[in-house]
Write an enzyme that holds these catalytic residues in place. Structure first.
Site, short mmCIF file in Angstrom:
data_model
loop_
_atom_site.label_atom_id
_atom_site.label_comp_id
_atom_site.label_asym_id
_atom_site.label_seq_id
_atom_site.Cartn_x
_atom_site.Cartn_y
_atom_site.Cartn_z
CB CYS A 63 -0.92 -0.01 1.22
SG CYS A 63 -2.01 1.42 1.32
CB CYS A 75 -1.96 4.41 6.49
SG CYS A 75 -3.50 3.55 6.88
CB CYS A 78 -1.63 -2.62 7.33
SG CYS A 78 -3.25 -2.87 6.61
CB CYS A 152 -7.96 0.08 1.64
SG CYS A 152 -7.77 -0.80 3.21
CD GLN A 252 -15.66 -14.01 13.36
OE1 GLN A 252 -14.60 -13.39 13.38
NE2 GLN A 252 -16.12 -14.66 14.43
CG PHE A 279 -20.03 -15.44 24.38
CD1 PHE A 279 -20.18 -14.31 25.18
CD2 PHE A 279 -19.50 -16.58 24.95
CE1 PHE A 279 -19.80 -14.33 26.51
CE2 PHE A 279 -19.12 -16.62 26.28
CZ PHE A 279 -19.27 -15.48 27.07
CD GLU A 299 -24.92 -12.05 21.51
OE1 GLU A 299 -24.71 -10.89 21.91
OE2 GLU A 299 -24.01 -12.89 21.34
CG ASP A 347 -16.46 -16.28 18.51
OD1 ASP A 347 -15.42 -15.79 19.00
OD2 ASP A 347 -16.86 -16.01 17.37
CB CYS A 373 -10.55 -12.04 18.63
SG CYS A 373 -11.37 -11.19 20.01
#
Length: 416
Positions: A63, A75, A78, A152, A252, A279, A299, A347, A373
């Site tokens: 990029c 930026c 990333c 991007c 996701q 979840f 949930e 999750d 995550c």
């Protein structure tokens, strides 16, 4: 501030170059192991001034917004584009390995399920009105300064192609110089744009409506969770079942990662007849699993519960899906409540599922799939389950936040 020349010895948890010194660790963003760099040091951070030895693992960033000479700093979207693919993949896999080892778990961690450019269907953009234009992009590394973007590489082509339309909508909603966020999700019916952090009068809302009606490819625009205009219901496909996603709901970031997680979960659960999905969100696991098993989805977010319920009731070919709205942090599913389930999938958010895992550890559930995550909270939760009699069968790291230090993981366990 002091200047010094150092040779990078390793990588920190955020992917920064790491030097172990007498004064403690020094972190040098955008430096790679083996490189010799001159840095300006402030406390435990070093900014690259020049490089005398360059690692063969350094590659040209994809990029143009990344930064000059691959040193980053422009930026902040990333931060790891300068790493070769083998180094990057090993780095992400080792994040999971290190987290597990910190809890005394020596696991055979599978190779990273890799991500590719152009897969991100959800991006969070920063925006701010100036006298001349609307700045739309990502915050500069370690700064609130917005770097406007024209491309991007991580985002889907459908999002990149509509950057100007997104900018027009942001310009219509904003009447001040205060920064705000625009979360953009590419759905089957168009872009779903959720705006947060703006106080908009009726004039701005009307302007957004007029702007969207003059554009194509916009399914919905919402402000702070309230729908402003919805030309099309934003739909996602969860294993062949269409779901209307609530404004700003969790999804996701890539479809490829979602499908990889679901495939691992389904393979481990196998022929289980009754499954609890904890979840559950809007049903990315529940609806897929309901093809072969009865599912109880739990949930807390009300809009997600309603979206899952609506999709389950109108889908064909599913086993029964029961749905419960419940705060699993405050009121986890108790061991006694889980006695009818053959398998559990959970999750949770980054904080993990500590309270729920204490109950799972006391249960007789035969199979568990833990999705996370956050490798650190995953390791903590797995340690609880292992101490309760579960055996860790597999751990698979999954990349969906390309060129960032974030990594997902799916762990499978069985009761001994």
């Amino acid at each position: 501030m002091s200047a010094l020349t150092v040779t990078i010895q390793g990588l920190g948890a955020a992917g920064d170059g790491l030097v172990h010194g007498a004064d403690g660790p020094l972190y040098v963003p955008f430096a790679l192991p083996g490189e010799t760099v001159s840095v300006a040091r402030v406390k435990d951070r070093g900014t690259i001034m020049s490089m005398s030895t360059i690692s063969p693992e350094r590659v040209t960033p994809r990029c143009r917004h990344f930064g000059p000479e691959g040193k980053g700093g422009t930026c902040g979207g990333c931060s790891l584009q300068h790493m070769s693919a083998p180094l990057y993949n090993d780095f992400k896999r080792n994040l999971v390995i290190s987290a597990l080892k910190s809890k005394g778990i020596d696991a055979d961690v599978a190779p990273l399920v890799t991500a590719s450019p152009g897969e991100r269907r959800r991006v969070v953009l920063a925006a701010r009105r100036t006298e001349k234009e609307l700045l739309l992009g990502f915050n500069q590394a370690e700064s609130h300064h917005i770097v406007p973007i024209e491309e991007c590489p991580i985002a889907s082509p459908g999002i990149v192609a509509r950057l100007e339309a997104i900018r027009q909508i942001g310009s219509a909603i904003s009447a001040s110089a205060d920064p705000f966020r625009m979360t953009v999700l590419e759905t089957l019916t168009g872009l779903d744009i959720a705006i947060d952090g703006v106080k908009a009068a009726d004039k701005q809302r009307r302007a957004v409506t007029e702007t969207v009606l003059a554009l194509r490819g916009i399914a919905r625009v919402s402000l702070n969770g309230e729908i402003i205009i919805e030309p099309q219901k934003p739909l996602l496909d969860f294993g062949g079942i269409k779901v209307v996603i609530p404004p700003g709901a969790f999804t996701q970031a890539t479809l490829a990662a979602e499908e990889a997680m679901a495939t691992l979960a389904s393979a481990h659960i196998g022929k289980a007849k009754r499954v609890a999905d904890l979840f559950a969100g809007s049903g990315s696991f529940s609806l897929r699993l309901a093809r072969s098993a009865q599912v109880h989805a739990v949930e807390f977010e009300d809009k997600a519960v309603k979206a899952l319920d609506h999709a389950a009731r109108h889908a064909q070919g599913l086993k029964p899906v029961s749905i419960e709205r419940r705060d699993l942090f405050r009121r986890p599913l108790m061991a006694q409540e889980m006695k009818t389930f053959d398998a559990v999938v959970f999750d949770p958010p980054r904080a993990g599922a500590e309270a729920q895992c204490h109950e799972l550890a006391k249960s007789a559930v035969k199979k568990i799939v833990a999705v996370s995550c956050n490798p650190l909270t995953l390791a903590r939760d797995l340690a609880i389950l292992i101490s309760g009699g579960y055996k860790l069968k597999s751990v698979t790291p999954i990349d969906q936040f390309l060129w960032s230090p974030h990594v997902e993981a799916v762990a499978t366990l069985v009761k001994r």
